[in-house]
Design an enzyme around this catalytic site. Structure first.
Site, short mmCIF file in Angstrom:
data_model
loop_
_atom_site.label_atom_id
_atom_site.label_comp_id
_atom_site.label_asym_id
_atom_site.label_seq_id
_atom_site.Cartn_x
_atom_site.Cartn_y
_atom_site.Cartn_z
N VAL A 14 0.84 -1.20 0.00
CA VAL A 14 0.00 0.00 0.00
C VAL A 14 0.88 1.27 0.00
O VAL A 14 0.41 2.36 -0.28
CB VAL A 14 -0.95 0.00 1.23
CG1 VAL A 14 -0.25 0.50 2.48
CG2 VAL A 14 -2.22 0.82 0.96
N SER A 15 2.16 1.10 0.29
CA SER A 15 3.09 2.23 0.44
C SER A 15 3.91 2.42 -0.83
O SER A 15 4.71 1.57 -1.21
CB SER A 15 4.01 1.94 1.63
OG SER A 15 5.28 2.51 1.46
#
EC number: 2.5.1.18
Lengths: 228, 228
Positions: A14-15
């Site tokens: 997600v990063s």
């Protein structure tokens, strides 16, 4: 071979900054004398455990990221693009099922982490390049197949993903990151004489190179080496 | 000379990462074809105005900073040391009077900002190298005298510092930083064709160099240039 320095990379798909760190370390794995240990972990758990808040929740920080990431994408030559609805993709949908799936890939893989590397990359490509979902079983399945896994592999992995064993393994990796002092991802831990050295983010590679006695050749080491 | 690109640096002497950015840009002022505009501003106001929280308030972030800053200090060759009681120095005492004093120095200085540069550096040296106060009039006075200002200059500056005019000027510079999207310091604003480009922190110099059509030669450009 025991002289190789161990470098652990804690990341979550997600990063976007984790994607940059991941690709750079995968490129340097062939250039530096290191053993790269991929540690897929849950960023949500690190934020909660450390009492930190995601940068995207401060409006000026979020605005800055929309300008910083395209510049970094170009510099690192990684095709990073913002999802059309970042808050939905990042905060509402999140990455728990994706990180459990990657944990299952790692648990099941023998003799290396080539599958883990490739499935991680395909998941980043979905959320951070192609504006696609990474939460549904069909999404995880598509990413895994693109990475070369078979239908039966995928079926097994989806089942394994929801097992207590895998949930606990993801928790324990996330706790390892917190124990090393994580407050976000990527977190690189270089194991050198004198103990572990932590580097947060994807903007400390030159310092990291110093730390492990290697040289930083920019984000595309193979190209730079060819020029020398 | 009108071809020089304008680079604004928003900073506060309470911020150690600002010190790194400040010294690097002062070094590059003689190397890159830029006009560096120093913009002393109030970090507390930027934090409040942007809704951000100081990194030191998340325990893992603070712990990381105690390891990151010594590495950066060495890399940048800037003698940065943590104050013995960082929370007292940074959060309790803060930098309001110091930043008002610097605003007065800038307001009063004609034909350049040599005094502003030198007094800023002496204030950083006090808080971020010598573990000394930067809030008392006697502290500001000592820093200014070290920077070469006379007793009568200092007396005038201390009076000017508490004037409404200077308080408002500091507020307005801080608001300018917020209008550019600041959520912390240092913030560099490069004015190029296509509008202002913002760079936060002291780890984007290579991207900044690309942005203004110059080359990043590392943290000590004069030394690197001598080697070429």
């Amino acid at each position: 071979m025991s002289s190789k320095k161990v470098v652990e990379l804690f990341y979550d798909v997600v990063s976007p900054y984790s994607w940059l760190g991941f690709e750079v370390l995968c490129r340097y794995r062939n250039v530096w004398n290191i053993e790269l240990k991929l540690r897929p972990a849950f960023l949500g758990g690190v934020m909660q455990g450390s009492g930190n808040k995601p940068p995207g929740l401060v409006p000026n920080k979020f605005q800055y990221m929309t300008k910083d990431l395209p510049l970094l994408s170009q510099y690192f030559e990684i095709p990073l693009k913002f999802p059309s609805d970042p808050f939905e993709a990042i905060f509402k949908k999140g990455s728990l099922s994706a990180m459990r799936f990657l944990t299952a890939v790692q648990e099941r893989e023998k003799g290396g982490d080539k599958q883990l590397e490739q499935v991680s990359r395909e998941l980043w490509r979905r959320i951070w390049s192609e504006d696609k979902d990474i939460t549904e079983p069909s999404s995880l399945s598509e990413a895994a197949k693109k990475a070369g896994l078979s239908d039966s592999d995928v079926k097994e992995l989806l089942q394994l993903s929801s097992s207590k064993e895998i949930k606990n393994k993801l928790k324990s990796t996330t706790q390892d990151a917190l124990d090393f002092g994580a407050f976000g991802f990527p977190l690189c831990v270089c194991h050198v004489d004198g103990g572990p050295q932590m580097f947060f983010g994807s903007d400390r590679f030159e310092l990291m190179a110093n730390c492990i006695g290697e040289k930083w050749l920019g984000p595309q080491p193979e190209k730079s080496a060819a020029k020398l």
